[in-house]
Design an enzyme around this catalytic site. Structure first.
Site, PDB file in Angstrom:
ATOM      1  N   THR A 250     -14.794  21.756  10.546  1.00 46.73           N
ATOM      2  CA  THR A 250     -15.333  22.719  11.183  1.00 46.73           C
ATOM      3  C   THR A 250     -15.190  22.451  12.724  1.00 46.73           C
ATOM      4  O   THR A 250     -14.657  23.456  13.658  1.00 46.73           O
ATOM      5  CB  THR A 250     -16.406  23.403  10.900  1.00 46.73           C
ATOM      6  N   ASP A 251     -15.668  21.407  13.127  1.00 45.76           N
ATOM      7  CA  ASP A 251     -15.594  20.704  14.356  1.00 45.76           C
ATOM      8  C   ASP A 251     -14.221  20.535  15.087  1.00 45.76           C
ATOM      9  O   ASP A 251     -13.811  20.972  16.092  1.00 45.76           O
ATOM     10  CB  ASP A 251     -16.340  19.487  14.735  1.00 45.76           C
TER      11      ASP A 251
END
Length: 397
Positions: free
Chosen positions: A166-167
């Site tokens: 996600t990052d």
């Protein structure tokens, strides 16, 4: 000439999403100044994996950047930042919404010193909405996006990606949106903008099929180890020599190819399998045929017969497979660079994407904390050695 030569970026961000955004820009020549807290710096410097008790990912994620220390909790630290902002193009930050304002470093204050500055915010839930002020890390944001629920096997609990996916995806959004803001400001003579990137939206944006299916059909997507309801056959199958292979037919044309590879052209006229919609309805039966056929072949033979017919197929790779594969080598997907803290070379991803005229380069790996204090503060702020020594004694840098 480097593609982003002359673009000056002040990177206040920490850990992954923000630093990955500036990492991509630095690979192509942006002058990225990584501003870190004196004493410890970015917590990412202490996150594994470790080699010789050193966190080795820092070598890659913060390559091509210059590190300075600066305590923004101090008045002098804020003054120095504002002075640097006067000559910068972009500020990147990924603190919890409202944090910079608490420190006295609001966007309004930044614009007093540079009205055209671009500010890229990266947070868990965005700058607005009921969750704006919640702490935002990648794993909870992944769950909030809807992705975790549909990941895994239907008879087991949901699973979250086993790395900080996600990052990194949010970092990609932040990167291209920063470039769009630069184009809008510099090529189209627009104003400097604020960019609001959230972790959860970076994933929610790519769940388009699930959004459409729920709104129109009331279908709540459930867990499955492969894409469901979109292509058939599609699966992960074991071969005769105990390898795992991916086989997928996303179009009717590919379906004709796989029937030829399987020597089952009769499937083309079988009413259960004629169209994609038919195949999806009867996916279990078709999947059993494909699974049995794949199990009769070694992987090398499977890949050849499918690729010769034009059917996408590949092995489910481990990272060891990636290191050993000649295609990864040819594309320079993995490179090694000397990293002083371990006095050895460490491996890292190569530069992508590939440009024909202005390829990126790795000029240096992640710097030591404050390694460029003298260079940057001398060049940007005109400070000399005695000035820096005094600031260090005061805990400002």
């Amino acid at each position: 000439m480097e593609m982003l030569q002359g673009v000056k970026i002040l990177d206040l961000s920490t850990v992954i999403a923000g630093p990955y955004c500036s990492n991509l820009l630095a690979d192509f020549g942006a002058n990225v100044i990584k501003i870190e807290q004196p004493g410890g710096g970015d917590p990412f410097r202490r996150l594994g994996p470790y080699y010789k008790r050193v966190a080795i990912r820092h070598a890659s994620l913060n390559r091509n950047k210059k590190s300075v220390t600066l305590d923004l909790h101090t008045e002098k630290g804020r003054e120095m930042l504002f002075k640097m902002i006067e000559n910068a193009d972009v500020v990147i930050e990924n603190f919890k919404t409202g944090t910079l304002e608490k420190w006295g470093v609001s966007v309004a204050k930044m614009r007093e010193h540079n009205p055209d500055i671009i500010i890229t915010h990266i947070t868990g839930y965005g700058q607005t909405g009921p969750n704006a002020f919640m702490p935002g890390f990648g794993t909870p944001a992944t769950a909030f996006s809807g992705l975790t629920y549909i990941t895994g096997h239907p008879d087991r609990p949901p699973v979250s990606p086993s790395f900080s996916m996600t990052d990194y995806i949010a970092g990609l959004y932040a990167c291209f949106s920063t470039m769009m803001a630069l184009y809008h400001r510099d090529a189209l003579h627009g104003k400097g903008q604020e960019i609001d990137v959230s972790l959860y939206e970076s994933l929610f944006r790519i769940l388009g099929s699930h959004i459409a299916d729920y709104y129109s059909n009331g279908v709540i997507a459930e867990r499955a180890p492969i894409p469901v309801g979109q292509a058939s056959p599609c699966g992960i199958y074991k071969t005769k020599d105990n390898q795992w292979a991916i086989v997928v037919c996303s179009t009717d044309r590919t379906w004709t190819y796989i029937t030829r590879a399987m020597k089952r052209e009769d499937f083309q006229t079988n009413p259960k399998f004629v169209t994609m919609a038919d195949r999806l309805i009867n996916n279990k039966e078709l999947d059993d045929y494909v699974r049995e056929w794949v199990l009769s072949l070694d992987f090398a033979d499977l890949k050849k017969v499918l690729n010769d017919e034009g059917v996408p197929c590949d092995k489910v790779y481990t990272i060891k497979d990636c290191f050993e594969d000649p295609h990864f080598k040819a594309r320079e997907n993995i490179v090694t660079k000397y990293f002083a803290p371990v006095d050895e070379e460490v491996a890292m991803p190569g530069i992508i994407p590939k440009f024909s005229e202005t390829p990126g380069q790795i000029k240096w790996v992640g710097p030591e904390l404050g390694e460029h204090n003298a260079e940057i503060y001398g060049e940007w702020l005109g400070l000399n050695e005695s000035d820096l020594a005094a600031l260090k004694d005061e805990g400002v840098i």
